[in-house]
Motif scaffolding. Sequence first.
Motif, PDB file in Angstrom:
ATOM      1  N   SER A  40       0.830  -1.204   0.000  1.00  0.00           N
ATOM      2  CA  SER A  40       0.000   0.000   0.000  1.00  0.00           C
ATOM      3  C   SER A  40       0.866   1.256   0.000  1.00  0.00           C
ATOM      4  N   ALA A  41       1.932   1.245   0.781  1.00  0.00           N
ATOM      5  CA  ALA A  41       2.834   2.398   0.819  1.00  0.00           C
ATOM      6  C   ALA A  41       3.504   2.597  -0.534  1.00  0.00           C
ATOM      7  N   ARG A  42       3.932   1.495  -1.177  1.00  0.00           N
ATOM      8  CA  ARG A  42       4.552   1.607  -2.501  1.00  0.00           C
ATOM      9  C   ARG A  42       3.578   2.192  -3.513  1.00  0.00           C
ATOM     10  N   GLN A  43       2.338   1.735  -3.474  1.00  0.00           N
ATOM     11  CA  GLN A  43       1.328   2.255  -4.395  1.00  0.00           C
ATOM     12  C   GLN A  43       1.081   3.738  -4.155  1.00  0.00           C
ATOM     13  N   SER A  44       1.036   4.138  -2.896  1.00  0.00           N
ATOM     14  CA  SER A  44       0.827   5.550  -2.579  1.00  0.00           C
ATOM     15  C   SER A  44       1.983   6.396  -3.093  1.00  0.00           C
ATOM     16  N   VAL A  45       3.198   5.901  -2.934  1.00  0.00           N
ATOM     17  CA  VAL A  45       4.368   6.635  -3.424  1.00  0.00           C
ATOM     18  C   VAL A  45       4.320   6.746  -4.940  1.00  0.00           C
ATOM     19  N   GLU A  46       3.964   5.639  -5.618  1.00  0.00           N
ATOM     20  CA  GLU A  46       3.880   5.665  -7.077  1.00  0.00           C
ATOM     21  C   GLU A  46       2.799   6.631  -7.555  1.00  0.00           C
ATOM     22  N   GLN A  47       1.653   6.635  -6.874  1.00  0.00           N
ATOM     23  CA  GLN A  47       0.584   7.557  -7.246  1.00  0.00           C
ATOM     24  C   GLN A  47       1.025   9.002  -7.034  1.00  0.00           C
ATOM     25  N   GLY A  48       1.707   9.274  -5.928  1.00  0.00           N
ATOM     26  CA  GLY A  48       2.210  10.617  -5.671  1.00  0.00           C
ATOM     27  C   GLY A  48       3.226  11.031  -6.720  1.00  0.00           C
ATOM     28  N   ARG A  49       4.109  10.107  -7.094  1.00  0.00           N
ATOM     29  CA  ARG A  49       5.110  10.399  -8.113  1.00  0.00           C
ATOM     30  C   ARG A  49       4.435  10.708  -9.445  1.00  0.00           C
ATOM     31  N   ASP A  50       3.420   9.931  -9.793  1.00  0.00           N
ATOM     32  CA  ASP A  50       2.693  10.175 -11.041  1.00  0.00           C
ATOM     33  C   ASP A  50       2.017  11.537 -11.028  1.00  0.00           C
ATOM     34  N   GLN A  51       1.418  11.897  -9.906  1.00  0.00           N
ATOM     35  CA  GLN A  51       0.755  13.199  -9.808  1.00  0.00           C
ATOM     36  C   GLN A  51       1.763  14.337  -9.939  1.00  0.00           C
ATOM     37  N   VAL A  52       2.922  14.176  -9.323  1.00  0.00           N
ATOM     38  CA  VAL A  52       3.951  15.211  -9.424  1.00  0.00           C
ATOM     39  C   VAL A  52       4.431  15.326 -10.869  1.00  0.00           C
ATOM     40  N   GLN A  53       4.636  14.182 -11.531  1.00  0.00           N
ATOM     41  CA  GLN A  53       5.092  14.211 -12.922  1.00  0.00           C
ATOM     42  C   GLN A  53       4.053  14.868 -13.826  1.00  0.00           C
ATOM     43  N   ARG A  54       2.767  14.582 -13.599  1.00  0.00           N
ATOM     44  CA  ARG A  54       1.721  15.230 -14.390  1.00  0.00           C
ATOM     45  C   ARG A  54       1.703  16.726 -14.130  1.00  0.00           C
ATOM     46  N   GLY A  55       1.885  17.117 -12.879  1.00  0.00           N
ATOM     47  CA  GLY A  55       1.920  18.532 -12.543  1.00  0.00           C
ATOM     48  C   GLY A  55       3.099  19.238 -13.191  1.00  0.00           C
ATOM     49  N   VAL A  56       4.261  18.613 -13.165  1.00  0.00           N
ATOM     50  CA  VAL A  56       5.445  19.196 -13.792  1.00  0.00           C
ATOM     51  C   VAL A  56       5.225  19.322 -15.298  1.00  0.00           C
ATOM     52  N   SER A  57       4.647  18.299 -15.906  1.00  0.00           N
ATOM     53  CA  SER A  57       4.371  18.357 -17.343  1.00  0.00           C
ATOM     54  C   SER A  57       3.398  19.485 -17.676  1.00  0.00           C
ATOM     55  N   ALA A  58       2.375  19.642 -16.861  1.00  0.00           N
ATOM     56  CA  ALA A  58       1.403  20.709 -17.090  1.00  0.00           C
ATOM     57  C   ALA A  58       2.062  22.079 -16.950  1.00  0.00           C
ATOM     58  N   ILE A  59       2.917  22.234 -15.959  1.00  0.00           N
ATOM     59  CA  ILE A  59       3.610  23.513 -15.769  1.00  0.00           C
ATOM     60  C   ILE A  59       4.540  23.785 -16.936  1.00  0.00           C
ATOM     61  N   ARG A  60       5.280  22.769 -17.372  1.00  0.00           N
ATOM     62  CA  ARG A  60       6.182  22.951 -18.507  1.00  0.00           C
ATOM     63  C   ARG A  60       5.401  23.334 -19.765  1.00  0.00           C
ATOM     64  N   SER A  61       4.287  22.669 -19.985  1.00  0.00           N
ATOM     65  CA  SER A  61       3.460  22.964 -21.148  1.00  0.00           C
ATOM     66  C   SER A  61       2.948  24.406 -21.091  1.00  0.00           C
ATOM     67  N   ALA A  62       2.494  24.809 -19.918  1.00  0.00           N
ATOM     68  CA  ALA A  62       1.983  26.173 -19.761  1.00  0.00           C
ATOM     69  C   ALA A  62       3.094  27.192 -19.969  1.00  0.00           C
ATOM     70  N   THR A  63       4.271  26.931 -19.427  1.00  0.00           N
ATOM     71  CA  THR A  63       5.367  27.885 -19.607  1.00  0.00           C
ATOM     72  C   THR A  63       5.829  27.923 -21.055  1.00  0.00           C
ATOM     73  N   ARG A  65       3.845  27.503 -23.642  1.00  0.00           N
ATOM     74  CA  ARG A  65       2.824  28.295 -24.344  1.00  0.00           C
ATOM     75  C   ARG A  65       3.020  29.778 -24.082  1.00  0.00           C
ATOM     76  N   VAL A  66       3.264  30.129 -22.829  1.00  0.00           N
ATOM     77  CA  VAL A  66       3.472  31.533 -22.483  1.00  0.00           C
ATOM     78  C   VAL A  66       4.744  32.047 -23.143  1.00  0.00           C
ATOM     79  N   SER A  67       5.772  31.261 -23.116  1.00  0.00           N
ATOM     80  CA  SER A  67       7.042  31.669 -23.706  1.00  0.00           C
ATOM     81  C   SER A  67       6.904  31.887 -25.207  1.00  0.00           C
ATOM     82  N   SER A  68       6.214  30.989 -25.894  1.00  0.00           N
ATOM     83  CA  SER A  68       6.039  31.154 -27.337  1.00  0.00           C
ATOM     84  C   SER A  68       5.126  32.339 -27.644  1.00  0.00           C
ATOM     85  N   ALA A  69       4.162  32.617 -26.793  1.00  0.00           N
ATOM     86  CA  ALA A  69       3.278  33.763 -27.008  1.00  0.00           C
ATOM     87  C   ALA A  69       4.034  35.070 -26.802  1.00  0.00           C
TER      88      ALA A  69
END
Length: 84
Positions: A40-63, A65-69
């Motif tokens: 259960s702890a491993r799954q929680s860590v993996e889920q947290g890691r996935d959420q962080v990676q998605r968040g980083v990807s979203a931030i990179r994508s947004a930056t 877009r802003v940078s190209s604009a």
Amino acid sequence: MKSFLIGLGVGIGLGVLFAPMSGEETRNRLGETASDLADSARQSVEQGRDQVQRGVSAIRSATDRVSSAVTRPTGTETSSSSGI
């Protein structure tokens, strides 16, 4: 002393009769529970890691877009060297 030994014998007998599991069963169950908690702890860590990676990807994508604009030529820029 005699009554103490009788009480001790009765207590041990009742403990053996009413014990829910043997020592080996208890150890096995504790091991399974520990393994389940570790999984259960491993799954929680993996889920947290996935959420962080998605968040980083979203931030990179947004930056990106802003940078190209910001760097995209708009055709409305004026020349700062007006010759004055």
